[in-house]
Design a protein around this motif. Structure first.
Motif, PDB file in Angstrom:
ATOM      1  N   LYS A   1       2.233   4.854  -4.948  1.00  0.00           N
ATOM      2  CA  LYS A   1       2.462   3.399  -5.327  1.00  0.00           C
ATOM      3  C   LYS A   1       3.560   3.222  -5.905  1.00  0.00           C
ATOM      4  O   LYS A   1       4.100   1.831  -5.712  1.00  0.00           O
TER       5      LYS A   1
ATOM      6  N   SER B   1       0.803  -1.075  -0.015  1.00  0.00           N
ATOM      7  CA  SER B   1      -0.035  -0.110   0.065  1.00  0.00           C
ATOM      8  C   SER B   1       1.034   1.411   0.051  1.00  0.00           C
ATOM      9  O   SER B   1       2.113   1.009   0.016  1.00  0.00           O
ATOM     10  N   ALA B   2       0.174   2.443   0.007  1.00  0.00           N
ATOM     11  CA  ALA B   2       0.971   3.807   0.022  1.00  0.00           C
ATOM     12  C   ALA B   2       1.878   3.790   1.142  1.00  0.00           C
ATOM     13  O   ALA B   2       1.580   3.355   2.297  1.00  0.00           O
TER      14      ALA B   2
END
Length: 454
Positions: free
Chosen positions: A377, A4-5
């Protein structure tokens, strides 16, 4: 699951001056944990069978246990169904040989890759499925022949990829060195190649890729030609290499895997390559020739490339932050020993993931934010390498982070111009440590479109 980010943007603004001018691992390498990824090791053989396969499976399971990803292993081609493959972030083809999947299973695997799945090919994975064009493209090249097992020198070409970032520039190791039927360089990012003068039996005319990566039809593909011997999987350096390939294939780490040709190094990690560079303003950069890096010291100043003005070009470089640090790359400014010349006449592409949107990593500082969802990302966290490509054509500047376009900016300010100018890297301040390496340029055809500026 894809990582995830990794960063968040702050809400406090920074002053212009502050923001603008302002050896290989041990036995189970890798300290960062993947976010629950799951991989399948597939080792079915319909031809020669390597006695190192059990050692390879054990090594991947050890790496998974030490680095937070789950490992299943099989030789059952029946597991290649759409529903079963969907649970895996990558499939590792471990010294497979011959025709190992039927048409239905091939179709399932093609669908898996096209939906974003990962592929890791190890050694004889290139000696597999010769009559399946999709697989040949995914692997990157097919096996042709090999000489006897012997020592050779592996030349690391890309130190930003997680599979090679901890390797020495010249990696001495013993293995069975494959020759390939074609050269993958035109379609994949070559990470390492063999020095054919260091051993006997190489047949690729001096350009002999041995590890590479590519984005392929929606998925990710990493291949390494090493891994014939049992000793490979006990070697901590090879394990580091394999782990990095797995992490990239699963999406736990990011890298630019586009094919790269035609670039000229302007900093290659040696003192001699700094002859065309000049320091503007206070502070400096520390050169470490052992790992080929320049690291910021003090500031606020800038190291700029004075040997040549650049017009239309692609600039690539690798950078790494130690923590919440600040730096940037300046483009499009006139020759000057005053760092404010770059601020007032050029543009900064920022490195600082916790600033406000128009002043954060991937932004054209103070002018245009990056696409933050794409940036997050694509961004590797502090302690890991990232690659920028800054592509300047006329007054247009496109910014790629680890191969992903995150910003597209066109200059309309008559006081500035991207068409002709210099490039520089920033040393921001005593509390900021950012390292750079492998700075290279490819000149592009000049654009004829009209534009503003000097």
């Amino acid at each position: 699951m894809r990582a995830s980010a990794r960063t968040a943007t702050a809400t406090a603004a920074a002053a212009l001056l502050i923001g603008c001018v302002s050896g290989p691992a041990a036995s189970d390498p890798g300290t960062s944990k993947a976010d629950g990824e799951k991989v399948l090791v597939f080792s079915k053989t319909a031809g020669f069978r390597h006695d190192s396969i059990p050692d390879g499976i054990a090594a991947v399971k050890d790496l998974g246990a030490a680095n937070g990803f789950t490992v299943d292993a099989t030789e059952d081609a029946g597991t290649f169904t759409a529903s079963n493959l969907a649970q895996y972030d990558a499939v590792i083809w471990l010294s497979t040989t011959g025709d190992v999947l039927n048409a239905e299973q091939q179709s399932a695997f093609e669908g898996y890759i096209k939906k974003g799945g990962g592929y890791v090919g190890v050694h004889a994975a290139a000696d597999t499925e010769y009559d399946w064009p999709f697989y040949g493209g995914l692997a990157g090249a097919y096996f042709q022949s090999h000489p006897a097992i012997q020592p050779a020198k592996v030349q690391v070409e890309d130190h930003a990829h997680p599979s090679t970032e901890q390797l020495p520039g010249i990696w001495d190791r013993t293995d069975e060195w494959y020759n390939y039927r074609s050269n993958p360089r035109d379609r994949a990012r070559v990470l390492a190649s063999l020095d054919e003068s260091s051993y006997t039996g190489g047949t690729m005319s001096g350009d002999h890729p041995i590890a590479w990566c590519q984005d392929y039809q929606g998925g990710r593909s990493f291949y390494t030609g090493g891994g014939h011997t049992k000793e490979s999987f006990a070697d901590p350096v090879y394990r580091t290499h394999l782990l990095g390939g797995i992490r990239w294939a699963t999406g736990a780490a990011q890298a630019d895997c586009r094919a790269e040709k035609g670039y000229t190094p302007i900093f290659d990690g040696t003192a001699a390559s700094l002859d065309g560079w000049k320091q503007a303003g206070p502070g400096s950069f520390e050169l470490n020739e052992a790992d080929g890096t320049l690291t910021t010291v003090g500031g606020m100043g800038m190291l700029w490339y004075g040997a040549k003005e650049l017009g239309s070009y692609s600039l690539k470089l690798d950078w790494r932050m130690d923590g919440d640090d600040n730096s940037g790359i300046f483009v499009g400014f006139p020759a000057s020993d005053d760092p404010w010349s770059a601020v007032n006449n050029g543009y900064e592409i920022q490195i600082d993931a916790t600033d406000v949107p128009e002043k954060t990593t991937g932004s054209v500082y103070g002018f245009k934010s990056a696409d933050l969802k794409k940036r997050d990302k694509a961004l590797n966290p502090p302690g890991e390498w990232n690659t920028y490509e800054l592509r300047v054509e006329g007054e247009r500047l496109r910014i790629y982070l680890n191969g992903v376009k995150i910003n597209d900016f066109t200059n309309t300010d008559p006081a500035r111009s991207l068409k002709d100018g210099h490039i520089g890297i920033q040393n921001h301040g005593a509390d900021d440590q950012v390292s750079f390496r492998d700075i290279r340029v490819k000149e592009l055809p000049a654009r004829t479109a009209s534009g503003v500026g000097r």
